[in-house]
Design an enzyme around this catalytic site. Sequence first.
Site, PDB file in Angstrom:
ATOM      1  N   GLY A   1      26.200  43.811  16.453  1.00 29.00           N
ATOM      2  CA  GLY A   1      26.162  42.385  16.172  1.00 29.00           C
ATOM      3  C   GLY A   1      27.414  41.834  15.516  1.00 29.00           C
TER       4      GLY A   1
ATOM      5  N   ASN B   1      29.733  39.861  16.781  1.00 29.95           N
ATOM      6  CA  ASN B   1      29.825  38.432  17.077  1.00 29.95           C
ATOM      7  C   ASN B   1      28.799  37.644  16.267  1.00 29.95           C
ATOM      8  OD1 ASN B   1      31.890  38.769  18.899  1.00 29.95           O
ATOM      9  ND2 ASN B   1      30.580  38.720  20.702  1.00 29.95           N
TER      10      ASN B   1
ATOM     11  N   LEU C   1      22.549  42.954  26.119  1.00 31.58           N
ATOM     12  CA  LEU C   1      22.841  43.688  27.350  1.00 31.58           C
ATOM     13  C   LEU C   1      21.815  43.500  28.455  1.00 31.58           C
ATOM     14  CD1 LEU C   1      24.137  47.025  25.774  1.00 31.58           C
ATOM     15  CD2 LEU C   1      25.367  44.895  26.246  1.00 31.58           C
TER      16      LEU C   1
ATOM     17  N   LEU D   1      19.565  41.411  31.242  1.00 29.56           N
ATOM     18  CA  LEU D   1      19.681  40.215  32.068  1.00 29.56           C
ATOM     19  C   LEU D   1      18.623  39.200  31.632  1.00 29.56           C
ATOM     20  CD1 LEU D   1      21.146  38.966  34.536  1.00 29.56           C
ATOM     21  CD2 LEU D   1      19.296  39.890  35.951  1.00 29.56           C
ATOM     22  N   ILE D   2      19.043  37.963  31.421  1.00 26.85           N
ATOM     23  CA  ILE D   2      18.114  36.920  30.989  1.00 26.85           C
ATOM     24  C   ILE D   2      17.206  36.536  32.155  1.00 26.85           C
ATOM     25  CG2 ILE D   2      17.932  34.543  30.174  1.00 26.85           C
ATOM     26  CD1 ILE D   2      18.901  36.502  28.077  1.00 26.85           C
TER      27      ILE D   2
ATOM     28  N   ASN E   1      26.945  32.629  26.693  1.00 33.05           N
ATOM     29  CA  ASN E   1      27.295  34.021  26.462  1.00 33.05           C
ATOM     30  C   ASN E   1      28.754  34.116  26.041  1.00 33.05           C
ATOM     31  OD1 ASN E   1      26.992  36.897  26.497  1.00 33.05           O
ATOM     32  ND2 ASN E   1      28.088  36.933  28.446  1.00 33.05           N
TER      33      ASN E   1
ATOM     34  N   HIS F   1      31.689  36.644  26.343  1.00 33.90           N
ATOM     35  CA  HIS F   1      32.082  37.856  27.057  1.00 33.90           C
ATOM     36  C   HIS F   1      33.510  38.226  26.661  1.00 33.90           C
ATOM     37  CE1 HIS F   1      31.786  40.845  30.243  1.00 33.90           C
ATOM     38  NE2 HIS F   1      33.042  40.551  30.537  1.00 33.90           N
TER      39      HIS F   1
ATOM     40  N   ASP G   1      27.270  37.212  33.988  1.00 29.94           N
ATOM     41  CA  ASP G   1      28.636  36.682  33.811  1.00 29.94           C
ATOM     42  C   ASP G   1      29.117  35.796  34.953  1.00 29.94           C
ATOM     43  OD1 ASP G   1      28.715  38.217  31.456  1.00 29.94           O
ATOM     44  OD2 ASP G   1      29.475  39.962  32.544  1.00 29.94           O
TER      45      ASP G   1
END
Length: 269
Positions: free
Chosen positions: A99, A101, A177, A179-180, A194, A196, A237
Site C-alpha cells: 500500500g 500509494n 491486482l 480485475l474490477i 487506477n 499504474h 489498464d
Amino acid sequence: MDALGLGLRLGFSLNKVKATQEHQKYRKIGLASQSSCFIPYQVLYKLSATKSHVQMTRISQRSLEYKCYSSKNENIIMGGNMEIEVRRKRLAIFVSGGGSNFRAINEAIVKGLIHGDVAVLVTDKPYCGGAEYARNNSIPVIVFPKSRSAPNGLSTIELVTTLRNFEVDFLLLAGYLKLIPVDLVRVFPRSILNIHPSLLPAFGGKGYYGLKVHQAVIASGARYSGPSVHFVDENYDTGRTLAQRVVPVLAKDTPEQLAARVLHEVFIG
C-alpha cells in the site's frame, strides 16, 4: 503528477472556487503556496455556499455558469461573484500489497494537500501491509472478493451496498491486482481510477504490476517511464488515460530505484 494534481483529477482538490459570469478562460485556482491547477471541463460538482445550495451546471472555455438555490428553493441566481466551498470527497482505496500509494494518498490528505478523506479500504488480502496500515489509522477495512483464502469476503452486490453506505464518491485502485467486475464499473461510471506505474499503453495489462512493471521497463531498454492515472473499464489498464508524468530510466537503475522515482512523481512531482 503531484498530490494536488491527482486530487484535481479525482475532482476533490478544489478548496475554493470563484465563479464569475464573464469568464474568458478556466479560472486558475491556487491551493498551495507553490501549486496551482485548472478546473476540469465537464465535471458536475455539488457545492454549498452560506445558507444556499450551489450546483455548477456548465464549465466552458469562455464562461462558468451556475445556479444558486436558496434553502427554500427560491430566487435562482445566475452568474455574479460568489465564493463557494467544495464538499470533501470520500474515497474507497483498493490495495493488494504494502500500500505505498495508499500511504502516500493518506499522508497527503493529513497534510491538507487533498480535499477529501479515505472512507474505507478494500483489499483482497486482509493481512497485507496496506490493510494493517489502514487499521492502525482507524480506517475501516473490507475484504473483496470472497475467495478460498478470504471466505469472509464480500460479493459484488454486497460491495456495492457497502460502498453506498459509506457514501463513496470515487474508487481508487492503488496496487489492487484483481480485475474490477463489470457490474462495479457500471455502478460507478467514470468514478473508478487506477494508478499504474508505467506510461500506458506500454507495459500495461494482465501480469504487469508492482516491480514486474519496472523490471520489464529496464529489460526493454526504454529510456523513459513514469506513472499513469486512468479511468477503469472492464479490462486491465485500457481505460482512458487522464494524466502521466515522465521520469528517466537511468543506466544503472534497479527495479526498486525506478519504482521509487515513479512513486515520487505520483505524489510529490
